[in-house]
Design an enzyme around this catalytic site. Structure first.
Site, PDB file in Angstrom:
ATOM      1  N   GLY A  87      39.851  38.888  31.729  1.00  9.75           N
ATOM      2  CA  GLY A  87      38.492  39.559  31.798  1.00  9.75           C
ATOM      3  C   GLY A  87      37.688  39.086  30.580  1.00  9.75           C
ATOM      4  CD  GLU A  99      45.529  35.990  23.742  1.00 15.39           C
ATOM      5  OE1 GLU A  99      44.446  36.372  23.769  1.00 15.39           O
ATOM      6  OE2 GLU A  99      46.610  36.776  23.653  1.00 15.39           O
ATOM      7  CG  HIS A 147      41.851  42.084  20.834  1.00 11.01           C
ATOM      8  ND1 HIS A 147      43.191  42.543  20.691  1.00 11.01           N
ATOM      9  CD2 HIS A 147      41.899  42.052  22.021  1.00 11.01           C
ATOM     10  CE1 HIS A 147      43.724  42.504  21.835  1.00 11.01           C
ATOM     11  NE2 HIS A 147      42.922  42.150  22.583  1.00 11.01           N
ATOM     12  CG  HIS A 192      40.546  45.241  25.173  1.00 11.00           C
ATOM     13  ND1 HIS A 192      41.735  45.851  25.279  1.00 11.00           N
ATOM     14  CD2 HIS A 192      41.061  43.931  24.929  1.00 11.00           C
ATOM     15  CE1 HIS A 192      42.774  45.194  25.212  1.00 11.00           C
ATOM     16  NE2 HIS A 192      42.240  43.867  24.885  1.00 11.00           N
ATOM     17  CD  GLU A 193      38.285  41.202  25.004  1.00 15.34           C
ATOM     18  OE1 GLU A 193      39.331  40.637  24.084  1.00 15.34           O
ATOM     19  OE2 GLU A 193      38.943  41.344  25.989  1.00 15.34           O
ATOM     20  CD  GLU A 214      46.230  41.798  24.344  1.00 15.15           C
ATOM     21  OE1 GLU A 214      45.255  42.819  24.651  1.00 15.15           O
ATOM     22  OE2 GLU A 214      45.462  40.889  23.937  1.00 15.15           O
ATOM     23  CD  GLU A 225      41.995  38.737  21.819  1.00 18.60           C
ATOM     24  OE1 GLU A 225      41.292  38.579  23.002  1.00 18.60           O
ATOM     25  OE2 GLU A 225      43.240  38.873  21.339  1.00 18.60           O
ATOM     26  CG  ASN A 226      37.637  33.307  21.745  1.00 19.43           C
ATOM     27  OD1 ASN A 226      38.690  32.908  21.981  1.00 19.43           O
ATOM     28  ND2 ASN A 226      36.851  33.431  22.592  1.00 19.43           N
TER      29      ASN A 226
END
Ligand code: ARG
Ligand code: ZN
Length: 853
Positions: free
Chosen positions: A260, A120, A300, A296-297, A319, A263-264
């Site tokens: 940071g 990304e 996602h 957060h990840e 986001e 999120e793959n």
């Protein structure tokens, strides 16, 4: 060349299926991509396929097994164009890439001994030629081949489907991801790691293996992150009713990472800073951030991966929403008020400045040169505030109803911010067309408030009006304004609620109020606006002690401080008024949570004050801040000392509230160290510290006031932690903040410190970033040396890693709050950078924007 939102067109071709075979080698990695390509049925006339690609060697191309000759395609810097393609075909492309030379850290690169990837926003095009856009979604099967000794772990998205040994000491592992995804969610990792394993059972009974990969020897620092992952999974089930969807979830921590974390699908790659922690080496803030980023990840997976973005202008779709989700998660895991206040502090100190600066953009940008420049506080943090306003307007139940509808409609799709708003609106039978203006407005709106109370009729009329951010124009926004009316005598809450401001100006009436209330406005920071509502000290004091809303109590104290600092700034002879002394003493005496008290006595910083004043002269503002702090200290030394000591004593017991106590203790220390007599205490805090929060606070205080003991404990710290790179980052950050006239010599010699490297983004941010963002005194040195030093480092860095260079340039482009002299010194440095040869699009876009102003 800029791209515009209004120019969006559907892709002519889709790639429903990709098989990748990647043979890893430091300098010659061979990538074989076999794609099923399909033309849109309504675009029969279009037979040219334009694939994105950057910085790689094309080896072969086959269509349906037939080798293409060089006259059938053209290769340029940024693309591969294939003429006369059939409607449906299998396209096979082999490319050669050089991970070791990849210092931009996009695509596949080496981090220490391991291979890893970051795709990304547009990194996949550095791996192979592809339709590198999020609305092209494919099923991936990925085969990785590498030396087995060096790279025992070969990871990619989805489930492992094959594993076998090959000749010459190599092995092969294949992965299959059953979910369609855009290529920005592709990931590959190869290396030798320590592995922490755990498991989670989802509420519908799916057993998920959890695997956390860290550099060898770091397993003892992985446990907190694993717990955070399990907490995130449970929270998303409880609050959002969303479950994980694969049998395995992997996280890999790497030392070289631009941002940071990422999120793959099924294989998150993290900056090690947001994974590794133990009590001795990590601070309470580090623990907080690790949990927030892990959350957060993880979040996602639904808001980003299952439902993704149509194009990169829609970035805030995933986001803003995911930041809102991680903020709610943090608020539930910690103290709500404290978490909220910290969100607001970041927004006001940094996002407001971005919104007033040359790169200001709506949360859904309309024009982009380099997409990496739009992973901003505006898209993320203001984006989250916009989602939060929706939450306020719809309520938790309505909001969750909207989310359910959004996912039901769009699971598996690449969609827009409008799709999101429409789902929220339809699910709640609401018209959100006015609200959606928040997606296109730029700048920080202002809300002006004015209240009159009529004794006769016992009514209060509150007039609210709104104006767009500086220099902007747009129709009125829908702005939720939280309020609380307090009894001025008893402090009781007489009314509370949320007003919807939807016109340019509106008057709200409150009847049957026996006496004139004190008004707390914008409770909970209900909208990302600047509030202009002059209030008396008495009113602020009343709010500070009595409001239900924690944000308002804190904000009232900040407001008192800001006004007072402004007076110090305007008049160098100004001294602390009794009312402020009293207010400060009251806060110190109050029976409130330590973490909250810590926030209340923490003064608005340089960045926040710059937002609050006009044409700021940096040194004058710094002097005002310093004098104010000194006067507060002098007026309350005894109280500060006694709180400091009480905290220290309580910390020896095994207290649940330890992190709050440490925050309060260190907030006091920050004042107390302003007196050189406190040097001995600082040293003993440093030596007795049983955790990083206390140790680093002591060192930081010594650096801040350049105390006699500084060099001594500074060297002791470096000696103790030399082998721990994450702790050494904290040390570098402190070196850049030392308040000492020799700072430039110090900075210069640190550039050649054996632990420093321009190629590692964490090191660069620690030294260069910390100087530009956290040492305003020397960064704004009247000689211009600070700006020049930063510009020099940016020029060097731009050749190595443009993305990191571009983030560091903020200090040079956001000069709008300062006086003309400062602005022209900044422009001089920007003009110098612009003249350099071959500067990146990343810094180029920002420099042109700043110089055009
Ligand atoms: N999607 C990631 C996150 O918010 C950020 C990755 C951005 N990377 C970049 N190079 N711009 O968690
Ligand atoms: Zn994100």
């Amino acid at each position: 060349t800029p791209m515009y939102l209004r120019d969006y067109q559907e892709s002519v071709y889709q790639i429903p299926k990709v098989d990748l075979t990647i043979e890893l080698d430091d300098e010659r990695t061979l990538v074989r991509s076999s794609m099923t390509v399909e033309r849109n049925t309504n675009r029969v006339e279009q037979d040219v396929l334009v694939l994105d690609g950057h910085d790689m060697e094309l080896v072969t191309i086959h269509i349906d097994g037939v080798l293409l000759s060089t006259d059938q395609y053209q290769v340029s810097q940024e693309s591969l164009i294939i003429n006369h393609c059939p409607g449906n075909f299998v396209l096979t492309i082999e490319t050669m890439i050089n991970p070791k030379a990849n210092t931009a850290l996009e695509g596949i690169y080496k981090s220490g001994g391991a291979f890893c990837s970051q795709c990304e926003a547009e990194g996949f095009r550095r791996i192979t030629y592809f339709l590198d856009r999020p609305d092209v979604m494919s099923i991936y099967t990925t085969t990785i081949i590498a030396d087995k000794d060096k790279y025992p772990f070969l990871l990619s998205n989805g489930n492992c489907i094959e594993r076998k040994d090959l000749e010459h000491g190599k092995h092969l592992v294949s992965w299959h991801d059953p979910f369609h995804k855009p290529c920005y969610l592709f990931a590959l990792v190869a290396g030798d790691f320590d592995l922490l394993e755990d498991a989670f059972t989802t509420k519908s009974g799916r057993n998920v293996d959890l695997q956390l990969f860290v550099d060898k020897g770091n397993l003892f620092k992985a446990h907190y992150a694993m717990q955070a992952l399990k907490d995130s999974m449970a929270w998303d089930e409880q609050v959002f009713d969303l479950e994980y969807d694969l049998d395995i979830y992997m996280i890999v921590a790497v030392d070289f990472f631009n941002m940071g974390a990422m999120e793959n699908k099924g294989l998150n790659v993290f900056n090690s800073k947001y994974v590794l922690a133990d009590e001795r080496s990590a601070t309470d803030d580090d623990f907080f951030n690790i949990q927030a980023v892990i959350g957060h990840e993880y979040f996602h997976n639904w808001t980003g991966n299952r439902v993704t973005c149509r194009d990169w202008f829609q970035l805030s779709l995933k986001e803003g929403l995911t930041v809102f989700r991680d903020q709610q998660f943090s608020a539930d895991m910690h103290q709500k008020d404290v978490t909220r206040i910290n969100n607001v502090r970041v927004l006001r100190a940094h996002q407001f400045a971005e919104d007033a600066g040359p790169m200001a953009h709506p949360i859904r940008p309309e024009k982009v040169v380099e997409m990496n420049n739009f992973y901003t506080l505006t898209v993320y943090e203001k984006g989250s505030e916009v989602i939060r306003m929706l939450h306020t307007l719809l309520g938790e139940t309505g909001f969750q109803r909207g989310i359910k509808e959004y996912i039901a409609r769009h699971d598996g799709q690449a969609v827009t911010c409008d799709d999101f708003i429409n789902a929220m609106a339809d699910a709640n039978d609401r018209d959100l067309s006015q609200f959606s203006l928040w997606y296109s407005q730029v700048g920080t709106p202002q809300v002006h408030a004015n209240a009159t109370y009529d004794l006769q009729s016992k009514s209060l009329s509150l007039r609210l009006s709104q104006t767009p951010g500086a220099g902007q124009q747009h129709p009125p926004l829908l702005i939720p304004i939280g309020f609380e009316l307090l009894n001025p005598k008893t402090g009781e809450t007489m009314r509370q609620g949320v007003l919807s401001l939807s016109d340019a100006a509106q008057t709200f009436e409150f009847e049957e109020l026996a006496l004139q209330p004190v008004i707390a406005l914008l409770t909970g920071f209900s909208a990302p606006v600047k509030l202009d509502f002059p209030q008396s000290n008495d009113d602020l004091l009343r709010i500070m002690t009595s409001a239900n809303d924690g944000f308002s109590r804190w904000e009232a104290s900040q407001s008192l401080f800001r006004q007072c600092i402004a007076n110090y700034y305007k008049d160098t002879g100004y001294r602390l008024p009794d009312s402020l002394q009293q207010a400060f003493a009251n806060i110190l005496d109050a029976d409130i949570e330590p973490a909250f008290k810590a926030l209340q006595i923490t003064l608005p910083g340089f960045a926040e004050m710059t937002e609050f004043l006009q044409d700021v002269e940096p040194q004058r503002l710094l002097a005002a801040l310093e004098q104010f702090e000194q006067d507060l200290l002098n007026s309350q030394t005894a109280k500060l000392t006694s709180i400091y000591q009480q905290c220290t004593e309580r910390l020896f017991g095994d207290s649940e509230q330890a992190s709050g106590l440490r925050a309060l203790k260190n907030a006091c220390l920050h004042y107390l160290a302003g007196d050189e007599d406190f040097d001995g205490e600082v040293v003993s805090q440093f030596r007795q510290a049983r955790n990083m929060t206390e140790q680093i606070a002591a060192l930081n205080a010594a650096a801040q006031y350049n105390l006699p003991s500084f060099e001594n404990i500074n060297n002791a710290f470096a000696e103790q932690w030399q082998e721990d790179t994450l702790v050494m980052d904290k040390w570098f950050a402190i070196q850049a903040k030392v308040q000492d006239g020799n700072i430039f010599e110090r900075l210069q010699s640190l550039l050649s410190h054996p632990k420093f490297s321009m190629e590692n983004p964490n090191r660069v941010r620690s030294l260069v970033g910390s100087f530009a963002n956290s040492n305003p005194k020397y960064f704004h040195d009247p000689s211009g040396k600070g700006y020049e030093w930063l510009a020099t480092q940016i020029a060097i860095l731009d050749k190595i890693n443009p993305q990191v260079a571009s983030r560091l340039i903020t200090g040079l482009i956001q000069g709008q709050g300062f006086c003309q002299e400062v602005q022209s010194r900044l422009r001089k440095q920007l003009a110098g950078l612009q003249k350099l040869e071959n500067i990146s699009a990343d810094i180029g876009e920002k420099i042109s924007a700043a110089l055009a102003k």
